[in-house]
Structure formats: C-alpha cells, structure tokens
Design an enzyme around this catalytic site. Structure first.
Site, PDB file in Angstrom:
ATOM      1  N   SER A 171     -32.684  61.590 -35.819  1.00 39.49           N
ATOM      2  CA  SER A 171     -33.753  61.127 -36.711  1.00 39.49           C
ATOM      3  C   SER A 171     -34.577  62.235 -37.349  1.00 39.49           C
ATOM      4  O   SER A 171     -35.798  62.166 -37.411  1.00 39.49           O
ATOM      5  CB  SER A 171     -34.708  60.175 -35.980  1.00 39.49           C
ATOM      6  OG  SER A 171     -34.079  58.988 -35.707  1.00 39.49           O
ATOM      7  N   SER A 172     -33.872  63.243 -37.873  1.00 39.26           N
ATOM      8  CA  SER A 172     -34.622  64.278 -38.594  1.00 39.26           C
ATOM      9  C   SER A 172     -35.296  63.674 -39.830  1.00 39.26           C
ATOM     10  O   SER A 172     -36.387  64.099 -40.208  1.00 39.26           O
ATOM     11  CB  SER A 172     -33.695  65.425 -38.999  1.00 39.26           C
ATOM     12  OG  SER A 172     -32.623  64.954 -39.780  1.00 39.26           O
ATOM     13  N   SER A 173     -34.670  62.669 -40.444  1.00 44.76           N
ATOM     14  CA  SER A 173     -35.294  62.091 -41.642  1.00 44.76           C
ATOM     15  C   SER A 173     -36.550  61.299 -41.276  1.00 44.76           C
ATOM     16  O   SER A 173     -37.564  61.392 -41.971  1.00 44.76           O
ATOM     17  CB  SER A 173     -34.311  61.229 -42.431  1.00 44.76           C
ATOM     18  OG  SER A 173     -33.822  60.177 -41.653  1.00 44.76           O
TER      19      SER A 173
ATOM     20  N   ASP B  10     -36.012  54.282 -35.918  1.00 48.19           N
ATOM     21  CA  ASP B  10     -36.288  55.720 -35.972  1.00 48.19           C
ATOM     22  C   ASP B  10     -37.754  56.014 -36.274  1.00 48.19           C
ATOM     23  O   ASP B  10     -38.382  56.870 -35.650  1.00 48.19           O
ATOM     24  CB  ASP B  10     -35.435  56.395 -37.058  1.00 48.19           C
ATOM     25  CG  ASP B  10     -33.964  56.132 -36.867  1.00 48.19           C
ATOM     26  OD1 ASP B  10     -33.584  55.626 -35.789  1.00 48.19           O
ATOM     27  OD2 ASP B  10     -33.191  56.419 -37.790  1.00 48.19           O
TER      28      ASP B  10
ATOM     29  N   TYR C 210     -22.641  52.644 -42.576  1.00 47.68           N
ATOM     30  CA  TYR C 210     -23.848  52.060 -41.995  1.00 47.68           C
ATOM     31  C   TYR C 210     -24.184  50.745 -42.703  1.00 47.68           C
ATOM     32  O   TYR C 210     -24.352  49.699 -42.080  1.00 47.68           O
ATOM     33  CB  TYR C 210     -25.020  53.040 -42.117  1.00 47.68           C
ATOM     34  CG  TYR C 210     -26.270  52.538 -41.443  1.00 47.68           C
ATOM     35  CD1 TYR C 210     -26.522  52.841 -40.116  1.00 47.68           C
ATOM     36  CD2 TYR C 210     -27.176  51.732 -42.120  1.00 47.68           C
ATOM     37  CE1 TYR C 210     -27.655  52.362 -39.477  1.00 47.68           C
ATOM     38  CE2 TYR C 210     -28.305  51.240 -41.493  1.00 47.68           C
ATOM     39  CZ  TYR C 210     -28.541  51.566 -40.180  1.00 47.68           C
ATOM     40  OH  TYR C 210     -29.658  51.086 -39.544  1.00 47.68           O
TER      41      TYR C 210
ATOM     42  N   THR D 235     -28.976  47.505 -33.170  1.00 44.17           N
ATOM     43  CA  THR D 235     -29.625  46.219 -32.904  1.00 44.17           C
ATOM     44  C   THR D 235     -30.859  46.018 -33.774  1.00 44.17           C
ATOM     45  O   THR D 235     -31.295  44.890 -33.978  1.00 44.17           O
ATOM     46  CB  THR D 235     -30.070  46.132 -31.427  1.00 44.17           C
ATOM     47  OG1 THR D 235     -30.780  47.332 -31.112  1.00 44.17           O
ATOM     48  CG2 THR D 235     -28.871  45.993 -30.500  1.00 44.17           C
TER      49      THR D 235
ATOM     50  N   GLU E   1     -28.316  50.214 -29.712  1.00 43.79           N
ATOM     51  CA  GLU E   1     -27.811  50.839 -30.946  1.00 43.79           C
ATOM     52  C   GLU E   1     -27.332  49.760 -31.906  1.00 43.79           C
ATOM     53  O   GLU E   1     -26.639  48.817 -31.513  1.00 43.79           O
ATOM     54  CB  GLU E   1     -26.639  51.766 -30.585  1.00 43.79           C
ATOM     55  CG  GLU E   1     -26.610  53.032 -31.375  1.00 43.79           C
ATOM     56  CD  GLU E   1     -27.808  53.929 -31.148  1.00 43.79           C
ATOM     57  OE1 GLU E   1     -28.777  53.844 -31.939  1.00 43.79           O
ATOM     58  OE2 GLU E   1     -27.793  54.712 -30.196  1.00 43.79           O
TER      59      GLU E   1
HETATM   60  C1  GLA Z   1     -29.945  54.855 -37.718  1.00 47.68           C
HETATM   61  C2  GLA Z   1     -30.922  53.918 -38.407  1.00 47.68           C
HETATM   62  C3  GLA Z   1     -31.648  53.031 -37.378  1.00 47.68           C
HETATM   63  C4  GLA Z   1     -30.677  52.360 -36.421  1.00 47.68           C
HETATM   64  C5  GLA Z   1     -29.688  53.373 -35.865  1.00 47.68           C
HETATM   65  C6  GLA Z   1     -28.592  52.732 -35.054  1.00 47.68           C
HETATM   66  O1  GLA Z   1     -30.625  55.801 -36.935  1.00 47.68           O
HETATM   67  O2  GLA Z   1     -31.859  54.620 -39.162  1.00 47.68           O
HETATM   68  O3  GLA Z   1     -32.447  52.079 -38.051  1.00 47.68           O
HETATM   69  O4  GLA Z   1     -30.024  51.292 -37.042  1.00 47.68           O
HETATM   70  O5  GLA Z   1     -29.058  54.126 -36.889  1.00 47.68           O
HETATM   71  O6  GLA Z   1     -29.081  52.123 -33.913  1.00 47.68           O
END
Ligand code: GLA
Length: 362
Positions: free
Chosen positions: A119-121, A165, A214, A32, A30
């Site tokens: 990751s719905s987007s 994602d 983020y 990374t 995560e």
């Molecule tokens: C979101 C981002 C990813 C990743 C994760 C955390 O999902 O879209 O690129 O950085 O957070 O691991």
C-alpha cells in the site's frame, strides 16, 4: 538529508506543514473489502512523509525525493507521472468536497516499498491528505481521510479498490492488527498471537495484472452477487448458496465467503498455530478459487509454510505478484529468512525482506 531540509533545498523555502502515513500488510481478509467484508491489516514501520507550503503561484509543484522527479500541474490539468496522479487525485477530491485548495509546493519522501502489495499508494494518499488537513485546518477525521484517499485512487488512478488500504494507513498501528468491517467501518484493535513476529518477503515477481486483473475480479464478484440477488457477497448466508453459480463465479464467491469466515475465526483464536492455519488456508483459496497467485509466490509461500518456525504464510495484497506475509515464532526471523530465501533462490526466484525493514535487521 531530512525531508524538511530537502524541501528547502528543492523549493528555496521551508514547509509550512508536514505529515506522515504508514504502509500496511494485510494479515487476512484478501479481496473481501469490495465485497463489504472483513479485513485484518496491520501498519508496517515504513512511512511516506509529505511536506507542503503555499507557493503563491498559479500551479502546484510536486517533488518526489526517491524518484528525483519534479512535476507541475493544476487541479484541472493532471500530471502524467503515475506517482503524481495520487497526489493530484487527493487535492482534486478535497477541492471537490468544497474546500479551497491553493497552489502548493509539495515534497514526498517514502521508504514504503512500491508495487509489492504494501500500500505505498494509500500511504501517499493518507500522508498527502493529513498534510493538507494540517496546512489548511480542514475539518476531516481519519475515516474521512481514508475515504477521500480511496476516491482519489478510484477516480484518478483507475483502480476500483476497496477501503482496506486507506483505512489501514489512516487508522492502524504497528503493534496490533485492525479488524475492520468494510461495510459499517466498525473496527477494533486485535493483538497478534503471543510470542509471534511478522515477516514480509518480496517474491520479486512483478505485479503485471495489478490494474486490469484487479478490476476484472471485482466485476466477477459483483456479477455473482447480482445473480444471487444480494447487495454484496458479504450477504450470502452460506457456501451452499454459491453452488448454483456458473464457473468461475462459483469459485470467486467461495473465496470471498471462506475468507470472511477466516478473518472472524482468526480474531477469535488465541493460538498462533490456529491463526497460521487460517493464513495457509487463505493462500490456498487465493491460489485455487480466486486465481491471483503466481508460480513464484506459490513456491515462496510453500517454502515459508515448510519452515518449522513459521505458523502460517500467504500472499498479501492484491496478488498477481508482490509480497508474502508469514506469522513466525518470535526470535526466529533471521533463521527463517536465511533458509527460505536460499531455497527460493535455488528454485530460480530472487526474494528479499520487506518487513521488518532491512535497517532494523531481522
Ligand atoms: C488492493 C486494494 C484493496 C484490497 C486489496 C486486496 O490492495 O487496494 O482495496 O482489495 O487489494 O485485498
């Protein structure tokens, strides 16, 4: 009503192309990816489905079935609703790559849970790009699709995300995890430990800082890499090297280094117990060093970790709220859910099961 029939009901003609893409849950690795590191996602059963047809008009029409919303836009004049910016971003990125994108009617239907870290987007981006590839016979491979989706998210949705994602949605399956080196994009499938099952629970905590927090963490990692004189934190040789950094950069960098190591250890270990211990350590690192957990998530993760049928659990996704993932003994999900959600509710939280999908039962 099926998405294809609903397309017809909304636009008065059938779709000319259809495609789907799944959400993902990240098992380890995560925060990374934007440090050129390693990730270990797996696709979830829930998918986003997109249908398209040329409309012969001057503008695009986009209908989101689950939001019951229709918007019109052009490539030059982006739509306001958040969900539509992802679709517009994909179309704009494909046009910017030199392909002709005619005005289209676009229909979106999805059962990927939104805004919880699954990751719905990315599922929307990859399904949109796959559908566009099918409709216009575009010469785009699955990696290119993931890269275009990431560009749409960065340039149009304003989140400076990594490639985790979109690569997971574009390339991962639901049976095996995908070990991905986010620098080289080298990847291989990794089986889950034997006799285990994945459970994803929603903490019910809204992801309030998802955008600003983020990008702030990402900027801190870039600053740490700059101070250490390396292209990315992936290149720092050992934990000793980060000691010289000022706080909070030291802890941020320590998380990234230790998390990369955990991913590589996890794919080498065969025991579910060892894999679970790495997930537990990942959660502690995200909570203490990266500071992206919340009190609710910590309680839910602690409840999962305390259950005898759970090998390990952690927050998953960007953090600041959202979902937790647990590796459980096969055949125990119903019992785990019942006990853990009851405990969470007793502590004032409201959780729910996200994976396996409720329709499939636990
Ligand atoms: C979101 C981002 C990813 C990743 C994760 C955390 O999902 O879209 O690129 O950085 O957070 O691991």
């Amino acid at each position: 009503m099926s998405p294809a029939r609903d397309f017809h009901a909304v636009f008065g003609h059938p779709p000319q192309a259809r495609a789907a893409a799944p959400g993902r849950v990240n098992l380890l690795g995560e925060r990374t990816d934007y440090n050129d590191g390693f990730v270990l996602p797996i696709a979830i059963p829930q998918q986003t489905q997109v249908g398209m047809a040329r409309n012969g008009q001057d503008s695009f029409r986009l209908h989101a079935r689950d939001l019951d919303q229709t918007v019109s836009f052009t490539l030059q004049a982006p739509p306001a609703p958040h969900f539509a910016t992802y679709v517009h971003g994909c179309l704009a990125e494909v046009a910017q790559s030199g392909f002709d994108v005619p005005p289209l009617d676009i229909h979106v239907a999805s059962d990927v849970p939104m805004g919880v870290g699954l990751s719905s987007s990315a599922a929307l981006e990859v399904a949109t790009l796959r559908c566009l590839r099918a409709l216009l016979a575009l010469p785009l491979d699955d990696v290119r699709i993931a890269q275009l989706g990431q560009r749409a998210e960065i340039h149009h949705a304003g989140v400076r995300c990594g490639i985790l994602d979109q690569m997971a949605s574009s390339l991962a399956g639901t049976d095996r995890a995908l070990l991905l080196d986010t620098r080289s994009l080298a990847r291989r499938e990794v089986p889950l430990p034997l006799h285990t099952a994945i459970l994803v629970l929603d903490s019910g905590e809204p992801r309030t800082l998802a955008g600003s927090g983020y990008n702030e963490r990402r900027a801190q990692c870039e600053e740490a890499a700059r101070l250490l004189g390396v292209p990315a934190l992936r290149d720092v040789p050992d934990l000793e090297a980060v000691q010289a950094l000022p706080e909070p950069l030291r802890r941020r960098a320590r998380h990234v280094l230790s998390e990369n190591a955990r991913v590589l250890q996890a794919v080498a270990c065969t025991s579910a117990r060892d894999f679970g211990a790495l997930m537990n350590a990942s959660h502690a690192s995200l909570r203490d060093d990266y500071e992206v957990s919340t009190p609710g998530i910590d309680r839910l993760v602690a409840g999962l970790q305390a259950h005898p049928a759970v090998h390990g659990a952690r927050l998953t996704g960007a953090g600041f709220g959202g979902a937790c993932v647990a590796l459980c003994r096969e055949g125990t999900l119903t019992a785990v859910v019942r006990t853990v959600l009851a405990g969470y509710e007793a502590s004032g939280g409201t959780g729910r099961v996200l994976v396996p999908p409720m329709a499939a039962g636990v």
